[in-house]
Write a protein that holds these residues in place. Structure first.
Motif, PDB file in Angstrom:
ATOM      1  N   VAL A  15       1.348 -19.116   2.409  1.00  0.00           N
ATOM      2  CA  VAL A  15       1.420 -19.579   1.111  1.00  0.00           C
ATOM      3  C   VAL A  15       0.807 -18.664   0.080  1.00  0.00           C
ATOM      4  O   VAL A  15      -0.474 -18.100   0.676  1.00  0.00           O
ATOM      5  N   ARG A  16       1.493 -18.249  -1.085  1.00  0.00           N
ATOM      6  CA  ARG A  16       0.715 -17.389  -2.043  1.00  0.00           C
ATOM      7  C   ARG A  16       1.214 -17.967  -3.399  1.00  0.00           C
ATOM      8  O   ARG A  16       2.186 -18.789  -3.515  1.00  0.00           O
ATOM      9  N   VAL A  17       0.866 -17.359  -4.463  1.00  0.00           N
ATOM     10  CA  VAL A  17       1.284 -17.757  -5.758  1.00  0.00           C
ATOM     11  C   VAL A  17       1.337 -16.471  -6.447  1.00  0.00           C
ATOM     12  O   VAL A  17       0.814 -15.441  -6.254  1.00  0.00           O
ATOM     13  N   ILE A  18       2.643 -16.675  -7.470  1.00  0.00           N
ATOM     14  CA  ILE A  18       2.828 -15.403  -8.392  1.00  0.00           C
ATOM     15  C   ILE A  18       2.926 -15.861  -9.810  1.00  0.00           C
ATOM     16  O   ILE A  18       3.720 -17.165 -10.061  1.00  0.00           O
ATOM     17  N   GLN A  19       2.294 -15.324 -10.718  1.00  0.00           N
ATOM     18  CA  GLN A  19       2.348 -15.992 -11.962  1.00  0.00           C
ATOM     19  C   GLN A  19       3.165 -14.539 -13.027  1.00  0.00           C
ATOM     20  O   GLN A  19       2.405 -13.695 -13.050  1.00  0.00           O
ATOM     21  N   GLY A  20       4.083 -14.927 -13.629  1.00  0.00           N
ATOM     22  CA  GLY A  20       4.726 -13.978 -14.328  1.00  0.00           C
ATOM     23  C   GLY A  20       5.232 -14.588 -15.891  1.00  0.00           C
ATOM     24  O   GLY A  20       5.119 -13.531 -16.745  1.00  0.00           O
ATOM     25  N   ASP A  21       4.895 -15.765 -16.065  1.00  0.00           N
ATOM     26  CA  ASP A  21       4.969 -16.343 -17.554  1.00  0.00           C
ATOM     27  C   ASP A  21       3.894 -15.815 -18.266  1.00  0.00           C
ATOM     28  O   ASP A  21       2.522 -16.268 -17.802  1.00  0.00           O
ATOM     29  N   GLY A  22       3.866 -15.353 -19.485  1.00  0.00           N
ATOM     30  CA  GLY A  22       2.936 -15.143 -20.488  1.00  0.00           C
ATOM     31  C   GLY A  22       1.782 -14.157 -20.105  1.00  0.00           C
ATOM     32  O   GLY A  22       0.461 -14.312 -20.356  1.00  0.00           O
ATOM     33  N   MET A  23       2.361 -13.378 -18.970  1.00  0.00           N
ATOM     34  CA  MET A  23       1.224 -12.125 -18.666  1.00  0.00           C
ATOM     35  C   MET A  23       1.331 -10.971 -19.739  1.00  0.00           C
ATOM     36  O   MET A  23       2.136 -10.536 -19.924  1.00  0.00           O
ATOM     37  N   ASN A  24      -0.039 -10.736 -19.795  1.00  0.00           N
ATOM     38  CA  ASN A  24      -0.076  -9.422 -20.742  1.00  0.00           C
ATOM     39  C   ASN A  24      -1.692  -8.754 -20.303  1.00  0.00           C
ATOM     40  O   ASN A  24      -2.259  -9.471 -19.416  1.00  0.00           O
ATOM     41  N   VAL A  25      -2.224  -7.810 -20.912  1.00  0.00           N
ATOM     42  CA  VAL A  25      -3.482  -7.294 -20.186  1.00  0.00           C
ATOM     43  C   VAL A  25      -4.538  -8.368 -20.372  1.00  0.00           C
ATOM     44  O   VAL A  25      -5.305  -8.419 -19.520  1.00  0.00           O
ATOM     45  N   ALA A  26      -4.445  -9.164 -21.618  1.00  0.00           N
ATOM     46  CA  ALA A  26      -5.454 -10.115 -21.894  1.00  0.00           C
ATOM     47  C   ALA A  26      -5.360 -11.237 -20.699  1.00  0.00           C
ATOM     48  O   ALA A  26      -6.497 -11.709 -20.431  1.00  0.00           O
ATOM     49  N   SER A  27      -4.161 -11.698 -20.920  1.00  0.00           N
ATOM     50  CA  SER A  27      -4.045 -12.981 -19.916  1.00  0.00           C
ATOM     51  C   SER A  27      -4.113 -12.808 -18.479  1.00  0.00           C
ATOM     52  O   SER A  27      -4.813 -13.700 -17.546  1.00  0.00           O
ATOM     53  N   ILE A  28      -3.972 -11.509 -17.961  1.00  0.00           N
ATOM     54  CA  ILE A  28      -4.104 -11.103 -16.706  1.00  0.00           C
ATOM     55  C   ILE A  28      -5.717 -10.966 -16.396  1.00  0.00           C
ATOM     56  O   ILE A  28      -6.384 -11.499 -15.279  1.00  0.00           O
ATOM     57  N   ALA A  29      -6.306 -10.518 -17.231  1.00  0.00           N
ATOM     58  CA  ALA A  29      -7.837 -10.363 -17.104  1.00  0.00           C
ATOM     59  C   ALA A  29      -8.478 -11.873 -17.006  1.00  0.00           C
ATOM     60  O   ALA A  29      -9.301 -11.903 -16.323  1.00  0.00           O
ATOM     61  N   ARG A  30      -7.947 -12.809 -17.815  1.00  0.00           N
ATOM     62  CA  ARG A  30      -8.362 -14.033 -18.048  1.00  0.00           C
ATOM     63  C   ARG A  30      -8.165 -14.781 -16.488  1.00  0.00           C
ATOM     64  O   ARG A  30      -9.258 -15.640 -15.907  1.00  0.00           O
ATOM     65  N   LEU A  31      -7.056 -14.516 -16.078  1.00  0.00           N
ATOM     66  CA  LEU A  31      -6.661 -15.250 -14.852  1.00  0.00           C
ATOM     67  C   LEU A  31      -7.109 -14.632 -13.727  1.00  0.00           C
ATOM     68  O   LEU A  31      -7.823 -15.335 -12.793  1.00  0.00           O
ATOM     69  N   VAL A  32      -7.557 -13.336 -13.815  1.00  0.00           N
ATOM     70  CA  VAL A  32      -8.354 -12.676 -12.564  1.00  0.00           C
ATOM     71  C   VAL A  32      -9.469 -13.296 -12.728  1.00  0.00           C
ATOM     72  O   VAL A  32     -10.441 -13.804 -11.646  1.00  0.00           O
ATOM     73  N   ASP A  33     -10.391 -13.468 -13.773  1.00  0.00           N
ATOM     74  CA  ASP A  33     -11.820 -13.908 -13.742  1.00  0.00           C
ATOM     75  C   ASP A  33     -11.740 -15.691 -13.449  1.00  0.00           C
ATOM     76  O   ASP A  33     -12.618 -16.193 -12.714  1.00  0.00           O
ATOM     77  N   ARG A  34     -10.472 -16.121 -13.977  1.00  0.00           N
ATOM     78  CA  ARG A  34     -10.749 -17.643 -13.484  1.00  0.00           C
ATOM     79  C   ARG A  34     -10.463 -17.793 -11.803  1.00  0.00           C
ATOM     80  O   ARG A  34     -11.101 -18.629 -11.351  1.00  0.00           O
ATOM     81  N   VAL A  35      -9.575 -16.990 -11.254  1.00  0.00           N
ATOM     82  CA  VAL A  35      -9.245 -17.048  -9.867  1.00  0.00           C
ATOM     83  C   VAL A  35     -10.764 -16.835  -9.430  1.00  0.00           C
ATOM     84  O   VAL A  35     -11.049 -17.667  -8.500  1.00  0.00           O
ATOM     85  N   ILE A  36     -11.444 -15.975  -9.552  1.00  0.00           N
ATOM     86  CA  ILE A  36     -12.620 -15.610  -9.062  1.00  0.00           C
ATOM     87  C   ILE A  36     -13.732 -16.494  -9.273  1.00  0.00           C
ATOM     88  O   ILE A  36     -14.432 -17.043  -8.618  1.00  0.00           O
ATOM     89  N   ALA A  37     -13.778 -17.285 -10.256  1.00  0.00           N
ATOM     90  CA  ALA A  37     -14.797 -18.350 -10.998  1.00  0.00           C
ATOM     91  C   ALA A  37     -14.419 -19.405 -10.156  1.00  0.00           C
ATOM     92  O   ALA A  37     -15.502 -20.174  -9.655  1.00  0.00           O
ATOM     93  N   ASP A  38     -13.335 -19.511  -9.550  1.00  0.00           N
ATOM     94  CA  ASP A  38     -12.963 -20.787  -8.840  1.00  0.00           C
ATOM     95  C   ASP A  38     -13.164 -20.760  -7.343  1.00  0.00           C
ATOM     96  O   ASP A  38     -12.872 -21.383  -6.502  1.00  0.00           O
ATOM     97  N   GLY A  39     -13.728 -19.214  -7.096  1.00  0.00           N
ATOM     98  CA  GLY A  39     -14.147 -19.190  -5.802  1.00  0.00           C
ATOM     99  C   GLY A  39     -13.044 -18.540  -4.680  1.00  0.00           C
ATOM    100  O   GLY A  39     -13.117 -18.608  -3.482  1.00  0.00           O
ATOM    101  N   PHE A  40     -11.811 -18.228  -5.391  1.00  0.00           N
ATOM    102  CA  PHE A  40     -10.764 -17.511  -4.504  1.00  0.00           C
ATOM    103  C   PHE A  40     -10.734 -16.119  -4.772  1.00  0.00           C
ATOM    104  O   PHE A  40     -11.160 -15.548  -5.962  1.00  0.00           O
TER     105      PHE A  40
END
Length: 460
Positions: free
Chosen positions: A329-354
């Motif tokens: 299993v994996r996840v892909i997020q395509g809705d609402g992605m731009n430079v800023a939201s990609i950066a936020r999501l990367v940070d969130r994934v790492i902050a959650d320990g993933f």
């Protein structure tokens, strides 16, 4: 829209009457001026313009059509000049274009190309092609630069959290932008520009452009994926059957299949279908299910989905201490992605320990359409005029109301100083050190870059 005599702004049809009588040649350069979006640009797109536009000679029919249009439109027409292009040059514009190698990462404020006429009777021709030439370059360069910014953000996240950052990165940003652009040509040029940095795309025009213009073999890849119509056509009561069909239809060793899972209730789909009735089926497959949330908060929703999948399917902890989902299993997020939201999501994934390995990103119109010429402040400006005595005279602008629009005076060269590209007057540097090399002269393509070469330069 293939008549090069009309591929310009209307007012430029009158410019042959406006240059000084002593003018024999006009030089002009194109650059991305300093801007708030990026301090450097990934140069791309000149070669397709040369192949598709300048390589096609003008015809008598083109001249007659332009004469008719200009007369009715209310602007002068340079019939003698264009007739000379046809009669004396076989319809090819007598121009020389020098440029940086495509794929080059250049600082803003450095000329990317420089143009000069090669027939002394036609100093008006250099800036006549500004509209078409600048349009051809600013768009793919801007998309390539945007895509590269995303690559650096995702790459930094992978470097921190992944055991295989280099292997993961090429498929971490997928291009879904074909339907969101203004034309097929935009899809081709923008989709191709993205492929300089990544190998994931659903924009077939971009693949074809990379093959046609740069001799690429297969520069981009995709996987079978669902859309809402293929899921909702089963009806809400058969949502589970729709998902099961996806697992069965695209089975195989290492096969990936992406399934949009928010048609009705994403959390129910993850908890009770993927993680419930179909859990054993997912685990028994030889390939990977990629769950796609497609609505909701673009950071919170995929982060929640990732956490749920971990609770259901488990995984491992890598050498850097980050969790990696079970490889089914994996996840892909395509809705609402731009430079800023990609950066936020990367940070969130790492902050959650993933690890960032667990998620891929997709962009559509935000990648291929949400850019303008002003994103990188592109401009093409005249910088020198040669007179009948062979003497070059500086040409430039320096508006008191906007010093940021000041242009460069004199023929330009680009050289490397202290490891960085800088612009200098061409008459002040060793010509052999000049990175602006002739790529086009009088209808002949002098240099043809391959897509592999472009990609390699863009790694800088």
């Amino acid at each position: 829209m293939t008549n090069l005599v009309l591929a310009t702004d209307s007012y430029k049809q009158s410019h042959f009457l406006q240059y000084p009588p002593e003018a024999r040649a006009i030089s002009a350069y194109g650059e991305a001026r300093p801007n708030p979006f990026s301090e450097e640009v990934l140069f791309l797109g000149l070669q397709p313009f040369l192949i598709d536009y300048l390589a096609q000679p003008i015809t008598q029919d083109n001249i007659e059509e332009a004469a008719e249009i200009c007369a009715a439109h209310g602007v002068p027409f340079n019939r003698n000049g264009w007739q000379a292009v046809l009669d004396d040059h076989g319809g090819h514009l007598p121009l020389e274009i020098s440029a940086l190698a495509e794929g080059t990462i250049a600082p803003t404020g450095v000329p990317l190309f420089q143009v000069v006429n090669t027939d002394d009777r036609m100093p008006w021709l250099t800036t006549f092609i500004e509209t078409a030439l600048l349009r051809a370059v600013w768009y793919p360069t801007t998309v390539a630069t945007l895509s590269r910014k995303c690559a650096r953000i995702i790459g930094a996240g992978l470097a921190k959290s992944s055991d295989d950052p280099d292997g993961q990165l090429p498929f971490k940003l997928h291009d879904f932008g074909a339907r969101g652009v203004s034309s097929g040509e935009s899809a081709a040029l923008g989709g191709m520009a993205h492929l300089v940095n990544f190998a994931g795309t659903d924009t077939l025009e971009g693949i074809m452009a990379a093959r046609r213009y740069y001799g690429a073999d297969m520069p981009g890849f995709s996987i079978p994926a669902a859309e809402h119509s293929t899921m909702t056509s089963w009806g809400r009561e058969r949502e589970e059957a729709a998902y099961a069909n996806m697992l069965d239809a695209f089975e195989g060793e290492g096969a990936l299949v992406a399934v949009v899972s928010d048609s009705y209730d994403l959390d129910n789909a993850v908890d009770n279908i993927w993680g419930g009735s179909l859990r054993d089926k997912v685990l028994a497959r030889k390939g990977t299910l990629v769950v796609r949330p497609d609505s909701g908060d673009p950071v919170e929703t995929p982060a929640r989905t990732l956490a749920k999948l971990w609770d259901i399917f488990g995984g491992t902890t890598n050498a850097k201490g980050y969790r990696v989902l079970n490889d089914r299993v994996r996840v892909i997020q395509g809705d609402g992605m731009n430079v800023a939201s990609i950066a936020r999501l990367v940070d969130r994934v790492i902050a959650d320990g993933f690890a960032v390995d667990n998620i891929a990103f997709g962009m559509g119109g935000g990648l291929l359409q949400s850019v303008t010429r002003d994103t990188l402040r592109f401009a093409m400006k005249a910088n020198a005029m040669r007179d009948g005595e062979g003497v070059w005279h500086d040409v430039s602008k320096d508006p008191a109301t906007d010093p940021g629009k000041a242009s460069k005076a004199g023929r330009q060269a680009v050289v490397v100083e202290d490891g960085k590209m800088v612009a200098h007057r061409a008459d002040a540097v060793d010509p052999s050190a000049d990175l602006l090399r002739p790529v086009w002269r009088n209808g002949e393509l002098l240099v043809r870059h391959t897509f592999d070469q472009v990609r390699e330069r863009a790694k800088a």
